[in-house]
Structures are given as C-alpha cells and as structure tokens.
Design a protein around this motif. Structure first.
Motif, PDB file in Angstrom:
ATOM      1  N   VAL A 185      11.466   5.193   0.475  1.00 48.41           N
ATOM      2  CA  VAL A 185      10.343   5.660  -0.332  1.00 48.41           C
ATOM      3  C   VAL A 185       9.583   4.479  -0.927  1.00 48.41           C
ATOM      4  CG1 VAL A 185       9.730   6.888  -2.447  1.00 48.41           C
ATOM      5  CG2 VAL A 185      11.324   7.913  -0.838  1.00 48.41           C
ATOM      6  N   VAL A 186      10.346   3.486  -1.377  1.00 48.74           N
ATOM      7  CA  VAL A 186       9.681   2.295  -1.919  1.00 48.74           C
ATOM      8  C   VAL A 186       8.815   1.643  -0.837  1.00 48.74           C
ATOM      9  CG1 VAL A 186      10.064  -0.043  -2.764  1.00 48.74           C
ATOM     10  CG2 VAL A 186      11.396   1.852  -3.687  1.00 48.74           C
ATOM     11  N   VAL A 187       9.374   1.532   0.370  1.00 49.22           N
ATOM     12  CA  VAL A 187       8.608   0.933   1.471  1.00 49.22           C
ATOM     13  C   VAL A 187       7.321   1.713   1.707  1.00 49.22           C
ATOM     14  CG1 VAL A 187       8.604   0.551   3.965  1.00 49.22           C
ATOM     15  CG2 VAL A 187      10.570  -0.124   2.612  1.00 49.22           C
ATOM     16  N   VAL A 188       7.444   3.028   1.713  1.00 48.76           N
ATOM     17  CA  VAL A 188       6.248   3.846   1.946  1.00 48.76           C
ATOM     18  C   VAL A 188       5.206   3.591   0.861  1.00 48.76           C
ATOM     19  CG1 VAL A 188       5.375   6.209   1.932  1.00 48.76           C
ATOM     20  CG2 VAL A 188       7.411   5.655   3.235  1.00 48.76           C
ATOM     21  N   LEU A 189       5.666   3.568  -0.383  1.00 48.10           N
ATOM     22  CA  LEU A 189       4.706   3.385  -1.481  1.00 48.10           C
ATOM     23  C   LEU A 189       4.027   2.024  -1.393  1.00 48.10           C
ATOM     24  CD1 LEU A 189       6.575   5.069  -4.450  1.00 48.10           C
ATOM     25  CD2 LEU A 189       4.682   5.946  -3.063  1.00 48.10           C
ATOM     26  N   VAL A 190       4.838   0.995  -1.167  1.00 51.59           N
ATOM     27  CA  VAL A 190       4.260  -0.345  -1.064  1.00 51.59           C
ATOM     28  C   VAL A 190       3.263  -0.390   0.084  1.00 51.59           C
ATOM     29  CG1 VAL A 190       4.768  -2.749  -0.496  1.00 51.59           C
ATOM     30  CG2 VAL A 190       6.215  -1.504  -2.098  1.00 51.59           C
ATOM     31  N   ALA A 191       3.662   0.172   1.219  1.00 52.64           N
ATOM     32  CA  ALA A 191       2.785   0.128   2.379  1.00 52.64           C
ATOM     33  C   ALA A 191       1.490   0.887   2.112  1.00 52.64           C
ATOM     34  CB  ALA A 191       3.501   0.718   3.596  1.00 52.64           C
ATOM     35  N   ALA A 192       1.607   2.033   1.459  1.00 52.29           N
ATOM     36  CA  ALA A 192       0.401   2.808   1.159  1.00 52.29           C
ATOM     37  C   ALA A 192      -0.519   2.001   0.250  1.00 52.29           C
ATOM     38  CB  ALA A 192       0.777   4.133   0.496  1.00 52.29           C
ATOM     39  N   TYR A 193       0.096   1.315  -0.699  1.00 56.04           N
ATOM     40  CA  TYR A 193      -0.702   0.483  -1.594  1.00 56.04           C
ATOM     41  C   TYR A 193      -1.408  -0.618  -0.801  1.00 56.04           C
ATOM     42  CZ  TYR A 193      -1.934  -2.720  -5.348  1.00 56.04           C
ATOM     43  OH  TYR A 193      -2.636  -3.537  -6.186  1.00 56.04           O
ATOM     44  N   VAL A 194      -0.645  -1.268   0.044  1.00 61.36           N
ATOM     45  CA  VAL A 194      -1.236  -2.364   0.833  1.00 61.36           C
ATOM     46  C   VAL A 194      -2.392  -1.847   1.679  1.00 61.36           C
ATOM     47  CG1 VAL A 194      -0.799  -3.952   2.749  1.00 61.36           C
ATOM     48  CG2 VAL A 194       0.854  -3.757   0.893  1.00 61.36           C
ATOM     49  N   LEU A 195      -2.186  -0.713   2.317  1.00 58.93           N
ATOM     50  CA  LEU A 195      -3.233  -0.203   3.210  1.00 58.93           C
ATOM     51  C   LEU A 195      -4.476   0.201   2.437  1.00 58.93           C
ATOM     52  CD1 LEU A 195      -1.454   1.936   5.932  1.00 58.93           C
ATOM     53  CD2 LEU A 195      -2.679  -0.199   6.212  1.00 58.93           C
TER      54      LEU A 195
END
Ligand SMILES: Nc1ncnc2c1ncn2[C@@H]1O[C@H](COP(=O)(O)OP(=O)(O)OP(=O)(O)O)[C@@H](O)[C@H]1O
Ligand SMILES: Nc1ncnc2c1ncn2[C@@H]1O[C@H](COP(=O)(O)OP(=O)(O)OP(=O)(O)O)[C@@H](O)[C@H]1O
Ligand SMILES: [Mg+2]
Ligand SMILES: [Mg+2]
Lengths: 332, 493, 305, 337
Positions: A185-195
């Motif tokens: 979930v953390v990975v998803v959130l970080v990735a969404a932020y980056v994108l």
C-alpha cells in the motif's frame, strides 16, 4: 443489483471527466463481482476474503506498480517475473549459505533489481532498441542467473525474516493483514504521488503520449525512460522480497509468467499499452480483479483443471466486455 | 550560425548556411517547401547534430545535445508540426517541464490558473483542464505558442506558427511578438504568408535548396524580388483569380438540417456540380466539423444528406467515397499521412482503398499518377520512394492533397489544403482547384485565409459558434472586410 | 448446492470435505493423478474441493488459504516445490485443519505441520534406473556412453531423478553421461533434443529419460536416424504411462521405473483416519514397481492410464 | 535487403560456432531416401515457429499482438488427433482443426476490431481459455495416433525434402503474394501506421484486422498440426507453450516494429531461423540446461545491439582513431582555422 450499481455510477459519471470513466467502471464491476460472489458462495462476502486478496497479491501489486510506469511511457518490461525469482533466489541463498542477515540482504537485492532495470533502461534509451526485446533478454538473463545459483528451491530459515513474514497485523473484528500488504500500500501511495505530483511522473505521461513531442518540448525523455525501467526493476526486486516473505523460499521457477499477470493487471485497469493514458488506481483494481477471479475459482472448487482455465478466460472476457461497453456508452 | 551543413541519407538538406540573429529583431527565415528552414532550426536547437559549421550564442560557441539543453540556454522553440502531447491537458502542455510547485509537489491549481491567464492574453478562453486532443489544430497551435512565449528566453523561434490561424489570432500573436521584441528578445519567424512577413519582420534570410541565398532588410526587398530569390526564377504574375457569383443548377450534395450535438448545430447546405463553396469562420467555429459530417468521418445525430438527388447514408468515410466524395483533412499528421509509407504508397492509398486489396493499382498506373502530381505540385525531393516522414512539412501537405486529387471525386472537401505550402505551389493548387471545378467537380473549400476563400469560391458559407449563419454569393460586394463583419455580427447585419 | 459443503466444523460428523490443491495439469501423469483423487473421493463419499495451481506455488498457497477460510475438514496437496510452506501450514494448524501431503514432500523442519506424506520417492526412482543400468553392463569393459533427457529445469522430479541416477552410476567411472539436456517432459522437445544429440554424438549406448513422453519422442528421433531403439541404443524411462508400456512391450524401451499417479484410494483412507484423529504413519510410500520388457507384456492389458 | 544484413551475420556466426564444435554440422546426406543433417533439422524443427511468426508478423504490423497462438497450436493438434483416433479420417480431421482455428482467429479479431479491446488482453483471454480448451479436447491426456498419412505433415518427406519445409515455403509464398503482389500489405501497414488516417482514407480497417488475426490463427493451426504430427501425438498441456514469445521475438529481430506499420516477411523468417539455430546449437554444443537461458540472453542481447545503428555508431566511433563524439565540435576546428 449489479445494474443498479452501474446505473448509479453512470449517473454520477456525468460530472466525471472522461478520463476517469474506465477506472470508475472497473471499480463498479469489481464491486459487482464481489457482490455476485457473496450471493453465490457462503462465506465469500466477508472482509477477510477481500483482505486475503490483498495478502495473496501484495507482491503482484508491487510488480504491477512498476509495470504501470513502464507501460505509461509506452514501453513494456518482460523481465519482471524473472527478476522476482532472482530476488527470492538471491535472498534465500545469501541467508541460507553464508548466513547474511536480512537487513543486509534485502537492500542488496533491491539494489540488484534496480541495477538490472537501469541497465535495460539504458540500453533501450541509448541504442534505441525496442523494449520488448531488451527486456526479453533481461528475462532470460535473470532466470538464467537463478539456475546458476541453483536449481533446487532453497528454504529461508532466518529467524528475523521468518518472524516478519509470519507477523499478522490484526485489525478490528478478527480481520488481519500481513506486513507485505502495508508495504504494498505504501508503494502504491508513493507511486501515485510520484505520477501525479512530480515532474518525473508528468514526464512519464508526456513520453507515453508522444515521445517525439516530449523530446521537442525539452523534456528529459531519455532520463525518464531509464528511470521507469529502474523503477520497474526496483519494484520487481521488492516484489521478490515480498514473495520470499510469502513463500519463505527462493526458487528459480517462482513467478513464471508473472510478467503477463502484471501486464494484464495494468491493462485491465484501463491503462493503454500504447502509453500516456491510465491511472495507478486502475492497476490496483486490475490486480484485485485477477485476485478475485482466483478466489472465485477456489470457492467454486469443483472445476477440473481445464475448466479452471476456461473459466478464468470467460470471467476475464465478461469483465473486459462489460468494462468496454459501459465506458463506451458513457463516452457517447 | 555559420557554415551549417546537414546531410540526410540521400538528401543534402543544408549546405554552408549562415544565419545571424540579433536581439530585438524579428528575423524571417524564407524559402520554398523543402528549402531547409525547419532543418536549420532543428540543427540550431540540437534536435539534429550538424555535420559541419558552428553555432555561437552571445559570443560563445555552443552545441546542444538536444532541445532540453537549447531551452536551458534560453532558446524557446515552436516546431513546425504541433509537437505537444495530446493526452495531457492544455495547462500541462503549457507548463510541463517547469510546472509551478509548492513544497516540492506540482501545484495544479496555480498551474491551471496561470495557463488560463496566459491564454486569455492571447484572447483565448478555453477550459485548460480538458485534454489537448479535444481541441482543433488551430487551438493546439495557439497552445504551443503560449508555451513558447511564457518561457524566460533570449531567443524565440517560431516555425510556421500561423499556418492554420486566422487573422484575429495572427494579430494577437504579432502583438505579443512586438512586445517581446521590445524586451530585446531575438525572434526567428517562418511563414509562407508574405503579408505577415512584411508586417512583422525586420530582416530576412533566404534559403534555396539548402543553400544560403542571402540576408536582406525586409523593407529593402520587394515581394516580387523575394519570391524570385526564393524560387530562383521570376514567378509569373499571380493570376488574379477571383471566384464569382454564378448560378449552378445541378445540385450534387444537399444537406438538410444536418447536425451533431456538441459539434455543429443543424445546418442546410447545397453544393452544386462545378461549384466552389467556401467556408469562412473563426477558429473553432465548426468548419472542420461540417466537413467531417459530409464525409461521414463523424456520425450525424440529425438531418439527412442527398447526393445527386437521392438520399444517401454517409455513415463512414467509405460510404462517402462510394458516392465519390473526397476529404483532405486539416491535420495531416493525425488524420492524413502514414509516415512510415513512401510518397507513392501514400498518394495511391485512397485509390487503393476504393479498389480493395485484391486489385492492386497497376505499377505503371501508379508511376504515371504519382509522377504527374509530384511534378504538378513540385513535391521535393521528387522521389516517389522517399518515406513521407522525411519530407518537409509543406511537401507532406502536397502528398496528402495529391492522394485526394487522383481520385477525381465529384465533391472534393478541402480543409486547409494550403497549410504550410509555399507561394509558388499555392498558386498552382489554386489553379488546379479552379480547373477542376470548371470541369464539373464540386469543391468545399475551407481556409483560415479569407482572401484565399474569396479568390476561389463562388459562394461562401459563414460560420460562427458552430452555426452556419450566412450563405453569401461571392459577388463584387463581398470582400474580406465585409466577410469579417458578417462573421463578427453573426450574420444578423 | 452451489453454496459448497464447507460448513463442516472439523468433527467426524458424517460427510468430510477435503480441499485438494493440485499442482496443475502439466502432463498426462498429472491428469491421471487428478482423476484418481476425484474418483476415489466420490467413491469414499468425501466432498472434494479441487483447485488447479497451474504450476505456481503462490496459487497453491492461495488455494490452501482459501480452504482454511472455507473451513474444510482436511487439506491435501501436492507441493509444487519443497520449500516455503511453513507460513500457510501454520495457519492451517492454527485453524486446526489437518494437512496431508501427496506426491512430493516439503522440507519443513517442523513435522507437526502435516499429518502424513503420501507419495513416491523421486530419488529412489533415479536409483532404480541406475541400478538396472549397472546390472545390465556389469560385464562390459568399454565405457558406456549415456545421454540424459532431463525434466523441466529446476523441477523436483528432474532434480531428484537426476541425483538418484547419478548416485548409482557415479560409482563406476565407465559410465559416462556425454550429454544431458532438458526436454521439458514433452515428446516434442524430447525428439528435438535427441535429434541434436544424435548428430553431435555418433556413439550413444544408453538413453535415460526422466519420463516416458520424452523417451517416446526420442524413439522417433532414433528411428529417423536409422538406428533401432532398444537395441542400438538402450532406453530407460520413468513413469510407466500406457504409451510407454506399449513401447516397452514392443521392445523399443528397455526398462521403465514406475511412478504411480493413482494415489486416490490411499489418500482417502488416510483422510478419513486423520479426520477421526486416528494415528497414521508419517510417511506412506506408494506401491510402485519397475518393468522390464517381459513384465510389460503381461501388465499391459490391465493398465488403466 | 541491407536491413537484413545484421541478422544474417548473426545467423552466420551461430552456424560458425556449430561448425567449430561439430565439424560435420554442415554435412547433408541422404538417409533412407530423404535428406538428413543438422541444417535440415534446423529447418524442420523451425518450421512451426516460422509459420506462427509469419502470422504474428501481420498481426504486429497492424499494431496488434496475438498471445493466443500457443493455445491455438495446442487446440489444433488436439482436435485433429482426437478425430483421427476416433475414426481415422485424416483429411476431415485436418479440415476440422483448421476450421476451428480460423474461427478462434475471427473471435480474436472480433474482440480487437469489433469490440475495441486492447489486443494484448483480447488475445490473453484465448491464451488462457484456449489452453483449457485444448486440455478439454484431449481430456488432459496425450492422444497418440497411429496414422501414417497424418505423420506426413510434420514428420514426412516429399521428394526427399521434409514435408514441413515445403509447407512453410507454400505458406510463405502465399503470404508474400497476398501482401506484396496484391495490395493487402500496404493496407495492413497503413492501418498499423496510422489507424485514424487509414479510416479517413476509406480503408476497411476492421475487416483487415479481423482477417489478419484469422490468418495468424490459421498459421498457428498448421503449426499445431505439424508439431503434433511430428511426434504422432497431441499434448494439449505443452504443445506450443511459450511459442508466442519466440514468435514475437522472431518478428522483432526481423526488423518489424511492435508499434505497427512496416513489416518484413523475410526478416521474420530470418528471425525464426536464428532462434531455432540457437536452440539447436545449445543442444548440440552441450550447454548445460542451467546455463541455457544465460546463453539465450547473451545471443538476444547481441542480436539487438548489433542491429541498432546507434550502437554500431558508438562502437565504431570509439574504435576509430581519436575522433570526438560530437561532430559539430570536430568541424569547429576546421571552420575557425
Ligand atoms: N529526418 C529526415 N530525413 C531525411 N530527410 C529529411 C529529414 N528531415 C528533412 N529532410 C529533408 O531535408 C530537406 C529540408 O527539409 P525542411 O523540413 O528543412 O524544409 P522546410 O524548408 O522546412 O520546408 P517546409 O516549408 O515545407 O516546411 C527536405 O528535402 C527534406 O526532405
Ligand atoms: N470525432 C472527432 N475525432 C477527432 N477529432 C475531432 C472529432 N470531432 C472534432 N474533432 C476535431 O475538433 C476540431 C474542432 O473543429 P471545428 O470544426 O470546431 O474547428 P474549425 O472551425 O475547423 O476551426 P479551426 O480548425 O480553425 O480551429 C476539429 O479540428 C477536429 O479535428
Ligand atoms: Mg518546415
Ligand atoms: Mg478546421
């Protein structure tokens, strides 16, 4: 029941920008599928079943996140499954053989994965070679490296590692998740932020929209391409670590064909394979849909091996078809 | 820049070209289609490495590895074709790469606000959060300009920015250019509209076949001299073509209350055999939409069409082509050419499509047709096996035009057919259109250049806000001014 | 009733529900194995929940976890690989659901995680093949050139059959494996690899194939090269599926080590006992034999698969 | 043909490696009235891959991709063998199997062009379900057939030449004729190059896309017959497993872009031959199975690097006598001097 949900979705959709429609439709269909499962199977519509989908697919989710970056630029990464396997293999052999501690092994594995991605990205960018064939070579390479380490499966017995792997994070009311889910979930959130909120992310979209235009607009296209493959390599390695938590073993035949699952999850989530269009939330839904199909199958429980496959195909077909029809209707 | 040379496989695009660009001037880069203007610009900004020559910027020798470096050095460029990302929003297209940020993250709100404001300065009021693909080519061109002029730059390069803009937008652009010029920015400007060149530029450099012809002060060079330097020979005085109001009695295509919700209001329009009907209107007024409806490229949501007196269902381009209607689209990059195919294949493509895949167009017929149009339209290089992607912008446009001309349709819809085409070839195309209509072909002619519309049409339809508001015979009373008035007043005057 | 019979609370009351997580359907052998389990379950009155992992361990783990969720009475599965089962088996243990392993073992140190292991011993199969070979060539002085067609690289039967075979023949230096390559357990690959072997190595005495199918493919290649399988080149395979036995009876194969897929009846017996909390042996080896050409002729008519 | 120079060199290099390890590698002899030798083997075993790749080439040229070919290979073999084992009519079995394959291809095409599903997902559906279908047909078993006339397709000989090779030549000839002599090729390329522009040029792109998928499935079907006939048995589980990856690889090595547009049939055949030669080389040189994949990775990497003009550029520049990497800088000396 299902139509009611979709209708409501449609009604709300009027105010939603067209680009969100596929993701919303996918979400609606996912819910519909869950509800249908709940009606059909006893014990299906419980919170833990959903959580199990997360627990069982945390590694796929992480890998698919990396894949999303690559596909958004219009590329593809076939090496992910092999890199996952390689990561489990390296972790297991280092912990079993020389007895390295996990806090050394895990960063090392992540580094190796990222480095592999970096090299592939560099080749794609610097020599202008189609990503398909570069990452296919990467796929062979990583799988081959696994076998050179060993053909047997290696158990992981490191106490810290196993303890972490078997930790249950209890939520309310008997529900629980594994630490892997939290990481995913953390990975998803970080990735969404980056994108969404960083230049890198936006350049990813621009590159996928039109590489030539992005170049002429003065965007760092080359750097971005190298970056997405590195990200994908990193995510695969992390996925591999999560898989070793899940399996507590390293094995050269782990995650065979996972690249297809990851690509499928991304594309089912509404991302275009040609690049430039799609959302991370879609990918999450894509993974969940694949996971839910599996769950449905095991609840069905009476299918022979081949009917299992035919059934997966059918479910996928119905899902994609509905997704297509509803999004198309919304657009006109 | 001095002594710039550039060789593409089989083509010597630039040969020892010098260019001086001074701060505070508008410098026009002139030349026929394929003369090497865009290539020079691409070499300057690092898209292509030069084979020879040096580039100096403010006294320092530079060599850019790519547009990114050029931009960082203060050179802001609008390249010839619209090079934006259609999948992103308008606001992003303007700001990507230098988005306003707050605490490290992109500040979307501010970005949209600033984009809207920037466009308002160009007198555009559009939804900046909509994807760029939902806007017409002309608007996309404006967005590209907006992106370029917002950069803090020392040099601004504009490669045919006005090719599909109408007078209003051009005026707005020139306004901005003058202001930038006063701020001491050097501007390099490419256009095939001589009037615009004379209006805005101070000096010009002329190229011919990749070689430098010379550098001149604009006010010291007459239009006739300019043209002869560009094409290397005297151009026969432009025929004073002027369409005239005539009555035609054999209706070919009749549209009744044809419309598409969200695109154009229902309209009725009759085009007769041998008649040239022009469409005039501002950017985004719905001209292209009308053309697309008549060709079946979009589905109409109401109304009907009759071809040759009989009702016709123009639901697909194929169906329209079966009625011998042809449509040369405005956006050659997106809706026209197949960049990976050769000139020959692109030209015979529509003809081949009508024949189906089982009956290939015989080779000698191909050679004959392609050869004829390469010569007539002066496509350069005149090699039918050249890939279209490697042609210059204007030459690509000619290829697209040739594709539809060889079909010899009954109704030819031309949407901005002369976009980016040089003066010589433009005259040739106009002559062709007149000739064809004299031979009985009906033509629907759309152009942002009102003068051109007037010169060719027998009748002019005026659009405003996606509505056909007037249908005027092209008699002596109709001039660009009266036409502008009609457009402005919405046909009520 | 589509709602499934997963409501049994784990006691011995009436009907038993078994969750069976199969590896996949990658070979005829596996299919026979699946059929045997399904048929015996029906015969024994056990409700079977079946899932196919498509050769992926993670799918098997998911399936087992879902059986725990569905509260079945007993879980049986054929592990794709040996390692990595501790976590999910612990979950099963916590849920008080007994587990039976079939076909392959797991390498967990904690043997309390499963009740029993029913299946063949792949290493032993390799040894049997090796012993026969040593016996055949005990008088020979010349080196014996062996080529080996391995199973899918990394898979447990491939690893073990190779190791067991090596263990026996390694004792005598006259046995030389001159070429060894994977044939992915398939006839097509077996034929293709054998063609290449035949061209690269003019002098092959023995072929050891990790399953019948590869051996059958190789026979075609040998015949295509103008040699006589079973005579010019001696052939040893493992499995004893019907086509293999036929070839053995026809004299094209010389020796087959049986690896029986028919675990169903034994499995159901064990399941019943385990559910009733009766004690069971920790290791049940399936009854398997070996076949020579003569034995094959007599056994062939009664082969079921 | 200059484009094919580099793949050709790679192929030559691979063959040379073989010659080094097996001196008799190039010898082709007559054995029992037919050609026999390693080169013949490469062609014979490469035939199914070439067929599948040919179909894949056209699909990729339209900007699509077909993941289902492997399953179609399995289905075709299984159905044909089932029919033959039931009543022995080889001809009817072949027709039935190929008919089903074409239907499956039409289905793929319909999903892509009719419903508008992304090709990779549209064909993934059949890839998964099709494998199940093949197993269903064969009941999860290997169907062994004993029909000499069926054996001909993949294992037989005509005029001393393996029948499969002739079959490939015929299919290649027909494909080349349809695409290069007739106008199918240029229409496919234009659909793949710019779909919207093609529509506006009046091309029936939907029909073309559907045709192309059907053709790919037909090719896969023939390949499936070949594979199963070669070993006289149908293996629904393993036949054609992962062949889609090899086929796509062959197409890409052959110089066709996955983005669609221009395609090269010759390049594809060459690509498939490279892959098959590599496989054969690995077997005959005696690469241990554990390192097979490493070798494959190296060769694939070498092929793609050597094919890249940019890579050759960089390598040759670096190898050349101290010339600077940026030509502009080099010229500067001349101009200012
Ligand atoms: N990438 C390329 N590869 C090969 N040839 C090219 C390439 N780009 C341009 N050319 C050739 O270089 C010449 C100059 O082209 P250029 O685009 O600079 O012309 P231009 O002056 O901008 O013309 P236009 O007014 O039509 O835009 C043309 O003959 C063109 O065919
Ligand atoms: N269905 C569609 N698919 C793709 N593009 C479309 C579609 N409908 C409209 N467009 C594009 O939207 C644009 C809007 O066209 P419109 O007719 O409003 O412009 P116009 O009057 O031709 O003015 P200008 O082209 O100068 O902006 C067109 O250029 C057309 O290309
Ligand atoms: Mg130009
Ligand atoms: Mg327009």
């Amino acid at each position: 029941m299902t139509t009611a949900i979709l209708d409501r979705l449609g009604a709300r959709g009027r105010s939603v920008p067209a680009k969100y429609v596929p993701v919303l439709v996918t979400a609606g269909l996912f819910v519909a599928m869950f509800v249908a499962g709940g009606i059909r199977y006893e014990g299906f519509a419980t919170g833990q079943v959903i959580l199990n989908v997360f627990i069982d697919n945390a590694f796929l989710l992480v890998v698919a996140v990396g894949m999303t970056f690559v596909i958004l630029t219009g590329g593809i990464d076939l090496s992910v499954g092999s890199v996952v396997a390689l990561s489990t293999m390296i972790s297991a052999s280092l912990m079993a053989g020389p007895g390295w501690p996990p806090y050394l092994v895990v960063p090392l594995v992540l580094l190796i994965g990222s480095a592999l991605g970096l090299v592939m990205g560099y080749i794609v960018h610097a020599f202008d070679i189609q990503p398909f064939i570069v990452t296919l070579a990467g796929m062979f390479l990583a799988r081959g490296l696994c076998y050179t380490i060993g053909t047997d499966s290696i158990p992981i017995e490191d106490p810290t590692f196993t303890a972490f792997a078997q930790t249950r994070i209890d939520l309310f009311a008997d529900l629980w998740i594994s630490p892997s889910v939290v990481i995913a979930v953390v990975v998803v959130l970080v990735a969404a932020y980056v994108l969404h909120y960083t230049r890198l992310g936006r350049t990813v979209y621009a590159t996928g929209g039109s590489e030539q235009s992005a170049l002429l607009m003065g965007l760092p296209v080359g750097r971005t391409k190298v970056a997405v493959y590195t990200i994908s390599g990193f995510c695969s390695a992390l996925g591999g670590v999560l898989l070793s938590f899940y399996m507590l073993s390293g094995y050269g035949l782990h995650a065979v064909g996972m690249e297809l699952d990851a690509i499928a999850a991304v594309v089912i989530g509404g991302t275009l394979l040609t690049g430039g269009s799609g959302f991370l939330l879609g990918t999450v839904l894509g993974v969940l849909v694949l996971g839910l199909i599996q769950t449905v199958l095991s609840f069905e429980g009476t299918l022979s091996s081949w009917w299992t496959k035919i059934f997966i195909g059918l479910l996928l077909f119905v899902f994609i078809l509905l997704q297509r029809l509803f999004s198309a209707r919304r657009r006109t | 820049m001095s002594g710039i040379g550039k060789q593409f496989p089989g083509v010597r695009a630039l040969d020892g070209v010098d260019l001086r660009l001074l701060p505070g001037e508008v410098h026009a880069l002139m030349g026929e289609n394929g003369a090497g203007k865009s290539t020079l610009i691409k070499v300057l900004t690092g898209v292509h490495p030069a084979d020879s020559g040096t580039i100096e910027l403010a006294g320092r020798t530079v060599s850019f590895a790519g547009p990114l470096e050029a931009q960082q050095a203060g050179i802001s460029t609008v390249y010839q074709e619209v090079n934006l990302c259609a999948n992103l929003s308008v606001a992003e297209n303007i700001f990507i790469g230098r988005e306003p940020r707050r605490r490290g993250r992109i500040d979307w709100k501010r970005m949209r606000a600033r984009a809207a404001e920037l466009l308002r300065r160009l007198e555009l009021d559009i939804d900046v959060s909509a994807p760029l693909s939902s806007y017409s080519l002309a608007l996309q061109q404006m967005v590209a300009i907006a992106r370029a002029i917002d950069v803090e730059a020392r040099v601004l390069i504009l490669d045919e920015p006005t090719s599909s803009l109408d007078a209003g937008e051009v005026r707005q652009l020139f306004h901005v250019m003058r202001r930038l010029k006063e701020e001491g920015i050097a501007i390099l400007f490419v256009s095939h509209f001589l009037d615009q060149i004379y209006e805005i530029s101070d000096r010009m450099t002329i190229l011919r076949n990749g070689r430098l012809v010379g550098e001149y002060l604009t006010r010291e060079l007459s239009q006739v001299a300019l043209v002869s330097k560009m094409i290397g020979q005297e151009l026969a005085e432009l025929e004073r073509l002027h369409g005239e109001a005539r009555t035609f009695d054999r209706p070919l295509v009749e549209a009744r209350e044809l419309g598409r919700t969200g695109a154009v209001e229902p309209f009725s329009l009759t085009i007769h055999e041998g008649e040239v009907v022009g469409l005039a209107g501002l950017l985004g007024s719905g001209r292209t939409e009308i053309a697309r409806l008549l060709f079946g490229a979009d589905h109409a949501t109401g109304g009907e069409v009759a071809v040759g007196g009989a009702p016709a269902a123009l639901r697909t381009p194929r169906a329209a082509m079966a009625h011998r209607i042809a449509f040369c689209s405005e956006n050659r990059k997106r809706d026209g050419l197949i960049p990976d195919l050769t000139v020959r294949e692109n030209i015979v493509l529509a003809l081949q499509a009508t024949r189906g895949w089982t009956r290939p167009v015989p080779r000698d017929q191909q050679d004959e047709l392609v050869g004829r149009y390469i010569k007539a339209l002066k496509i350069s290089p005149p090699n039918p096996d050249h890939l279209v992607r490697n042609l210059s912008g204007g030459n690509q446009q000619k290829v697209l035009l040739a594709r539809w001309l060889i079909l010899e349709p009954r109704l030819l819809i031309l949407d901005e057919p002369t976009r980016g085409i040089d003066v010589g070839a433009k005259a040739e195309i106009q002559r062709l259109v007149t000739e064809l209509s004299d031979g009985g072909m009906a033509v629907l002619f759309i152009s942002a250049e009102l003068e051109e519309v007037l010169r060719l049409s027998h009748r002019v339809g005026v659009l405003r806000d996606r509505r056909l508001v007037a249908d005027l015979p092209n008699d002596d009373t109709l001039t660009t001014d009266t036409l502008m008035e009609t457009i402005a007043s919405g046909g009520r005057a | 009733g589509g709602s499934g019979g997963g409501s049994g609370s784990g006691g011995g009351d009436g009907s038993i529900t078994m969750g069976f997580a199969q590896v996949g359907a990658e070979s005829g052998w596996r299919t026979a194995n699946t059929k045997s389990v399904q048929e015996s379950a029906k015969a024994a009155g056990i409700t079977l929940k079946f899932s196919d992992a498509q050769q992926k361990q993670e799918n098997q783990i998911k399936a087992i976890r879902s059986y725990i969720q569905q509260k079945v009475d007993v879980i049986a599965f054929s592990p794709v690989v040996e390692s990595g089962w501790d976590t999910v088996l612990k979950e099963a243990k916590n849920a008080k659901i007994p587990v039976i392993l079939t076909d392959r073992a797991v390498d967990s140190k904690d043997t309390s995680l499963y009740k029993t292991f029913l299946g063949s011993d792949f290493v032993e199969e390799g040894r049997k093949a090796g012993k026969w070979l040593v016996e055949q060539y005990k008088d020979a002085k010349d080196p014996v050139n062996i080529v080996e067609l391995q199973g899918t690289t990394g898979s447990a039967p491939a690893n073990d059959r190779k190791a067991g075979f090596q263990e026996i023949i390694g004792a005598d230096p006259k046995f030389k494996i001159i070429a060894s390559q994977t044939g992915d357990f398939t006839r097509a690959k077996g034929k293709e690899v054998m063609e290449a072997f035949l061209k690269a190595n003019p002098d092959i005495d023995v072929l050891y194939a990790h399953n019948d199918d590869m051996g059958l493919g190789a026979i075609e290649a040998i015949e295509g090269a103008g040699k006589v399988p079973g005579k010019d080149i001696k052939i040893i395979t493992v499995d004893a599926v019907h086509d293999g036995m036929q070839a053995l009876a026809d004299g094209k194969i010389n020796y087959i080590v049986e690896c029986s897929p028919l675990l169903g009846p034994q499995l159901m017996d064990l399941a019943k006992k385990v559910v009733k909390n009766e004690s069971v042996p920790a290791r049940v080896v399936t009854e398997e034999t070996t076949f020579t050409q003569e034995q094959a002729k007599t056994a062939l008519p009664s082969r079921k698969y | 043909m200059k484009r094919l120079l580099w793949p050709l060199l790679v192929l030559a290099a691979l063959l040379a490696v073989n010659l080094f390890f097996t001196p008799s590698f190039f010898s082709v002899e007559m054995k029992e009235g037919h050609l026999y030798g390693s080169l013949i083997d490469i062609l014979r075993f490469g035939a199914p891959l070439i067929l599948v790749s040919l179909g894949m080439t056209l699909v990729i040229a339209t900007g699509g991709i077909d993941l289902s070919v492997g399953s179609v290979v399995a289905i075709s073999g299984a159905l044909a063998c089932l029919r033959i084992s039931e009543d022995g009519g080889v001809f009817s079995a072949v027709v039935l199997a190929l008919g089903l394959c074409v239907l499956l291809g039409l289905w793929n095409g319909f999903l892509v062009a009719g419903v508008g599903i992304q090709p990779i997902i549209a064909t993934l559906i059949l890839m998964v379900a099709g494998r199940g279908l093949a197993q269903l047909i064969a009941d999860g078993q290997i169907i062994t057939v004993n029909s000499p006339s069926y054996k001909v397709i993949g294992g037989g000989y005509l005029l001393t030449v393996p029948f499969g090779i002739l079959l490939v030549l015929v299919v290649l000839g027909v494909t080349a004729f349809l695409t290069r002599r007739l106008a199918l090729g240029v229409l496919i390329e234009s659909v793949g190059g710019n779909a919207e522009a093609s529509r506006l040029a009046g091309i029936r792109s939907r029909g073309i896309v559907i045709t192309v998928y059907a053709f790919a499935a037909l090719c896969a079907g023939v390949a499936g017959l070949m594979i199963s006939s070669n070993v006289s048995s149908a293996d629904g589980n393993n036949a054609g497993l992962w062949i889609e990856l090899d086929a796509i690889l062959a197409v890409v090595i052959g110089g066709t872009s996955l983005a669609g547009g221009r395609f090269s049939l010759g390049g594809t055949v060459l690509g498939a031959l490279i892959i098959q030669t590599l496989t054969t080389t690995i077997y005959s040189v005696g690469v241990p199975p554990e390192t097979t994949l490493l070798v494959k990775a190296l060769v694939v990497a070498a092929v793609c690097l050597v094919q890249s003009p940019k890579f050759r550029d960089k390598v040759f520049r670096r190898a050349g006598p101290r010339s600077s990497p940026r030509p502009a800088a080099e010229e500067k000396v001349r101009v200012t001097a």
